[in-house]
Design an enzyme around this catalytic site. Structure first.
Site, short mmCIF file in Angstrom:
data_model
loop_
_atom_site.label_atom_id
_atom_site.label_comp_id
_atom_site.label_asym_id
_atom_site.label_seq_id
_atom_site.Cartn_x
_atom_site.Cartn_y
_atom_site.Cartn_z
N LYS A 134 42.15 101.61 9.89
CA LYS A 134 41.49 102.03 11.14
C LYS A 134 42.54 102.12 12.25
O LYS A 134 42.60 103.11 12.97
CB LYS A 134 40.42 101.02 11.54
CG LYS A 134 39.92 101.14 12.97
CD LYS A 134 38.86 100.15 13.35
CE LYS A 134 39.37 98.85 13.85
NZ LYS A 134 39.84 98.82 15.25
N ASN A 135 43.38 101.10 12.37
CA ASN A 135 44.28 101.03 13.52
C ASN A 135 45.50 101.92 13.41
O ASN A 135 46.28 102.03 14.36
CB ASN A 135 44.68 99.57 13.80
CG ASN A 135 43.50 98.78 14.32
OD1 ASN A 135 42.45 99.34 14.68
ND2 ASN A 135 43.64 97.48 14.35
N CYS A 190 35.87 93.34 27.34
CA CYS A 190 35.31 93.33 25.98
C CYS A 190 35.26 91.88 25.51
O CYS A 190 35.79 90.99 26.16
CB CYS A 190 36.12 94.21 25.04
SG CYS A 190 37.43 93.38 24.18
N ARG A 197 41.58 92.92 28.17
CA ARG A 197 42.12 94.14 27.54
C ARG A 197 42.55 95.16 28.61
O ARG A 197 42.08 96.29 28.63
CB ARG A 197 41.11 94.78 26.58
CG ARG A 197 40.53 93.87 25.53
CD ARG A 197 41.47 93.53 24.42
NE ARG A 197 41.89 94.66 23.62
CZ ARG A 197 41.19 95.17 22.59
NH1 ARG A 197 40.01 94.69 22.32
NH2 ARG A 197 41.67 96.17 21.89
N ASP A 231 44.24 89.81 14.22
CA ASP A 231 43.04 90.39 13.62
C ASP A 231 42.61 89.67 12.35
O ASP A 231 41.56 89.98 11.80
CB ASP A 231 43.26 91.88 13.30
CG ASP A 231 43.38 92.69 14.57
OD1 ASP A 231 43.81 93.85 14.48
OD2 ASP A 231 43.07 92.15 15.64
N ARG A 278 32.32 98.97 12.68
CA ARG A 278 33.37 99.66 13.44
C ARG A 278 34.67 99.65 12.67
O ARG A 278 35.49 100.55 12.81
CB ARG A 278 33.60 98.95 14.78
CG ARG A 278 32.46 99.09 15.76
CD ARG A 278 32.89 98.59 17.12
NE ARG A 278 34.16 99.18 17.50
CZ ARG A 278 34.90 98.75 18.52
NH1 ARG A 278 34.50 97.72 19.24
NH2 ARG A 278 36.03 99.34 18.82
C1 EPZ Z 1 45.59 96.84 18.95
O1 EPZ Z 1 44.88 96.68 20.16
C2 EPZ Z 1 44.53 96.81 17.85
N1 EPZ Z 1 43.60 97.92 18.04
C3 EPZ Z 1 43.78 95.48 17.90
O2 EPZ Z 1 42.85 95.46 16.82
C4 EPZ Z 1 44.80 94.34 17.71
O3 EPZ Z 1 44.12 93.12 17.81
C5 EPZ Z 1 45.88 94.44 18.79
O4 EPZ Z 1 46.50 95.74 18.75
C6 EPZ Z 1 46.96 93.38 18.61
O5 EPZ Z 1 47.56 93.52 17.36
C7 EPZ Z 1 43.99 99.16 17.65
O6 EPZ Z 1 45.09 99.37 17.18
C8 EPZ Z 1 42.98 100.27 17.85
P1 EPZ Z 1 47.75 95.28 22.51
P2 EPZ Z 1 45.64 96.94 21.57
O7 EPZ Z 1 47.97 96.33 23.54
O8 EPZ Z 1 46.64 98.01 21.43
C9 EPZ Z 1 47.64 92.87 26.57
C10 EPZ Z 1 40.77 95.20 15.79
O9 EPZ Z 1 40.09 94.19 15.58
N2 EPZ Z 1 47.78 94.17 27.26
O10 EPZ Z 1 48.80 95.04 21.49
O11 EPZ Z 1 44.61 97.06 22.62
C11 EPZ Z 1 46.31 92.73 25.86
O12 EPZ Z 1 45.30 92.30 26.75
C12 EPZ Z 1 41.45 95.39 17.13
O13 EPZ Z 1 40.99 96.12 14.95
C13 EPZ Z 1 47.99 94.18 28.63
O14 EPZ Z 1 48.05 93.13 29.28
O15 EPZ Z 1 46.38 95.54 21.75
C14 EPZ Z 1 46.63 91.69 24.81
O16 EPZ Z 1 46.55 90.40 25.41
C15 EPZ Z 1 41.09 94.28 18.11
N3 EPZ Z 1 48.11 95.37 29.27
C16 EPZ Z 1 48.08 91.98 24.45
O17 EPZ Z 1 48.60 92.78 25.53
C17 EPZ Z 1 48.06 96.57 28.59
O18 EPZ Z 1 48.21 97.63 29.22
C18 EPZ Z 1 48.25 92.79 23.16
O19 EPZ Z 1 47.40 93.92 23.26
C19 EPZ Z 1 47.86 96.54 27.19
C20 EPZ Z 1 47.72 95.33 26.54
#
Ligand code: EPZ
Length: 417
Positions: A22-23, A116, A121, A304, A397
């Site tokens: 998915k990701n 969320c 996020r 995850d 999802r």
């Molecule tokens: C991706 O989310 C995945 N989703 C998530 O999987 C996964 O948990 C996550 O990466 C971490 O590995 C997809 O790929 C569609 P991040 P993403 O940006 O990109 C903070 C699932 O269950 N952050 O790496 O949104 C954020 O809040 C989902 O399949 C900011 O502060 O995650 C988090 O604390 C859940 N500002 C950390 O960084 C930003 O602009 C890592 O988030 C972006 C992120």
């Protein structure tokens, strides 16, 4: 609203195949906006998030359809460049259309996602990246609008590792004028898979999979074909389903090295894990030790799989300390596990899990987010009696017919409509 009913007590055994990631599929589908024409994708899983992405793509000019096992996307210049609130609210990954729309059409208007279940996020790192690449950013009415005549190369240093932020930067920089260097980039396999697809489209990218990625912008990209990498999180979930029931399960169509951190922890707990080129087998085990885990960006322990591994630790001998470093609120599954009789004390970033064999009792529980729902299914596999999991749309999802895959391994599990 669908729910799942699990009757515990059955050891799982047999072989099960992993679907496409998915990701990886989500950013790759959005990247098709970068080039007009027909793109062909294999191994795209049948998931609600994929459906949502196809709907959003259609509103952005990219019609898609399944041809057998291939998802075909026909991209053409859209009338609008907007990802609306209703779509973004359902799926936060919609933010991944920002980079492609801005790079290809010079404009993107994306709804701020809102909160969320697992945390705030934010998308500040995405926005800052686009600004560094030369976009003018404004916000009004809960939307962010980015405009640029043409993006230019930049040096981008992420203050924290962000998978989506790295992916948006990769897609936008592919069509920017000049060179972009991303430092502290995410190294997840899904980022590498996106880079492979962008390269097939003609992007000049080096270093994907390391923390420094260099992109030489080009003037245009071409549509391409791509086979999506296997879903390491689904593979890990299926492996844990075998482990928690003391069964012997082989997960096929996966890439063992993508799960190395979890495999190491399962071996530390006393499980025998054998790996082939594209398979992982967990051997039955009548008792395992509690081991501490702390989530981290790849190649660390995947956030995850934190909830699913916690379910395993509720049955371990001893006490496991589970630390969640990525999201600020990813213990929503704890209270539901406690309803099943688990002994867990959640604190801010830490949860203390006191294992006790076979002391889970089936009960009605509620899924709160995608991976928490998988965790509750795993707990139901070992709980005495019936566990009734509501709001299972969360599960759909990110998992392709999980209940069918588990039933194929001998689980007593069914979907109730
Ligand atoms: C991706 O989310 C995945 N989703 C998530 O999987 C996964 O948990 C996550 O990466 C971490 O590995 C997809 O790929 C569609 P991040 P993403 O940006 O990109 C903070 C699932 O269950 N952050 O790496 O949104 C954020 O809040 C989902 O399949 C900011 O502060 O995650 C988090 O604390 C859940 N500002 C950390 O960084 C930003 O602009 C890592 O988030 C972006 C992120």
């Amino acid at each position: 609203m669908d729910s799942i009913i699990v009757r515990g007590g059955h050891r799982l055994s047999g072989t099960v195949a992993t679907s496409g990631s998915k990701n990886a599929a989500l950013p790759i589908l959005f990247a098709s906006l970068l080039a007009d024409g027909e793109h062909r994708f294999d191994n795209v899983p049948y998931l609600r998030d994929i459906d949502s992405t196809q709907q959003l793509l259609a509103s952005l000019g990219a019609e898609s359809r399944r041809e057998g096992d291939t998802l075909v996307v026909n991209t053409r210049a859209p009338g609008a460049h907007v990802a609306d609130y209703e779509t973004v609210r359902k799926m936060r990954a919609s933010i991944l259309c920002l980079g492609p729309l801005l790079a290809r059409y010079g404009e993107a208007r994306v709804s701020l996602p809102g909160g969320c279940a697992i945390g705030s996020r934010p998308i500040d790192l995405h926005i800052e990246t686009m600004r560094r690449l030369g976009a003018e950013i404004t916000s009004d009415g809960g939307y962010v609008t980015a405009r640029a005549q043409r993006l230019h190369g930049a040096n981008i240093l992420f203050e924290k590792v962000t998978v989506g932020g790295t992916e948006n930067a990769l897609m936008a920089a592919s069509l920017a004028h000049g060179t972009t260097v991303i430092e502290n980039a995410a190294k997840e396999p899904e980022v590498v898979d996106l880079a492979r697809y962008l390269q097939a489209m003609g992007a000049k990218i080096s270093g994907a999979g390391t923390s420094v990625i260099t992109i030489e912008g080009v003037d245009s990209l071409q549509p391409a074909s791509h086979r999506v990498v296997p879903d390491r999180i689904e593979a890990g979930t299926l492996l844990l389903a075998g482990a928690i029931t003391g069964g012997q399960v082989t997960v096929e169509n996966c890439i063992p090295v993508h799960l190395q951190a979890m495999i190491d922890k399962m071996r530390d707990a006393g499980f025998r894990i054998d790996t082939g080129e594209t398979s992982i087998t967990v051997q039955g085990n009548d008792g395992w030790k509690a081991v501490d885990i702390a989530t981290a960006p790849y190649p660390g322990f995947p956030t995850d799989l934190q909830a699913q591994f916690m379910a395993l630790m509720t049955q371990a001998k001893g006490t496991a300390v589970v630390t969640e470093h990525i999201f600020e609120n990813r213990f929503m599954h704890v209270q539901e596990l406690v309803r099943l009789g688990a002994d867990i004390t959640p604190m801010t970033q830490v949860a203390v899990v006191r294992g006790k064999r076979g002391k889970l009792d089936g009960a009605p529980v509620m899924a709160t987010d995608l991976r928490a729902s998988a965790c509750l299914v795993l707990a139901g596999l070992v709980a005495d009696g019936e566990t009734h999991i509501s709001r299972i749309y969360h599960l759909d999802r990110g998992y392709e017919h999980l209940e069918r895959k588990l039933a194929g391994l001998g689980a007593d599990i069914e979907r109730a409509h």
